[in-house]
Write a protein that holds these residues in place. Structure first.
Motif, PDB file in Angstrom:
ATOM      1  N   ILE A  14       0.878  -1.352  -0.396  1.00  0.00           N
ATOM      2  CA  ILE A  14       0.117  -0.280   0.080  1.00  0.00           C
ATOM      3  C   ILE A  14       1.090   1.183  -0.262  1.00  0.00           C
ATOM      4  O   ILE A  14       0.155   2.295  -0.344  1.00  0.00           O
ATOM      5  CB  ILE A  14      -0.858   0.355   1.448  1.00  0.00           C
ATOM      6  N   TYR A  15       2.714   1.136   0.123  1.00  0.00           N
ATOM      7  CA  TYR A  15       2.817   2.592   0.081  1.00  0.00           C
ATOM      8  C   TYR A  15       3.446   3.001  -0.994  1.00  0.00           C
ATOM      9  O   TYR A  15       3.874   4.420  -1.116  1.00  0.00           O
ATOM     10  CB  TYR A  15       4.292   1.447   0.891  1.00  0.00           C
ATOM     11  N   ALA A  19       3.639   7.410  -1.995  1.00  0.00           N
ATOM     12  CA  ALA A  19       4.707   7.843  -2.762  1.00  0.00           C
ATOM     13  C   ALA A  19       4.660   8.392  -4.123  1.00  0.00           C
ATOM     14  O   ALA A  19       4.927   9.192  -4.467  1.00  0.00           O
ATOM     15  CB  ALA A  19       5.902   6.788  -2.341  1.00  0.00           C
ATOM     16  N   ALA A  20       4.141   7.893  -4.675  1.00  0.00           N
ATOM     17  CA  ALA A  20       3.893   8.149  -6.798  1.00  0.00           C
ATOM     18  C   ALA A  20       3.040   9.438  -6.509  1.00  0.00           C
ATOM     19  O   ALA A  20       3.199   9.927  -7.069  1.00  0.00           O
ATOM     20  CB  ALA A  20       3.180   6.742  -7.034  1.00  0.00           C
ATOM     21  N   LYS A  21       1.924   9.265  -5.638  1.00  0.00           N
ATOM     22  CA  LYS A  21       0.900  11.079  -5.610  1.00  0.00           C
ATOM     23  C   LYS A  21       1.783  11.884  -5.294  1.00  0.00           C
ATOM     24  O   LYS A  21       2.031  12.548  -5.934  1.00  0.00           O
ATOM     25  CB  LYS A  21       0.233  11.058  -4.690  1.00  0.00           C
TER      26      LYS A  21
END
Length: 79
Positions: A14-15, A19-21
């Protein structure tokens, strides 16, 4: 003028989404999300079976360099 930094990460757990956002809204970064099965298969083909986050970064980097240009840029709309 500056050059954008490319960041590639596996779509695991879920991490990566948060981070991508966060990274994708910046004008400094281009973010790419890679299917972890592709990384796994690539690592197996290179006889690299170590499974830690630090060890995983090397096959991801090598895969990205080997598959230049075949990735779709991550955007908030791709979620």
């Amino acid at each position: 003028m500056y050059q954008k930094i490319s960041i590639s990460m596996e779509a695991t757990g879920i991490y990566y989404e948060q981070a991508a956002k966060c990274l994708s809204v910046s004008t400094l970064y281009t973010v790419f999300i890679i299917n972890p099965l592709k990384i796994r298969d690539y690592a197996k083909s290179r006889f690299d079976h170590t499974k830690t986050d630090k060890a995983d970064s090397k096959p991801i980097t090598n895969y990205v360099h080997a598959a230049k240009g075949s990735f779709v840029r991550f955007t908030l709309e791709t979620i």
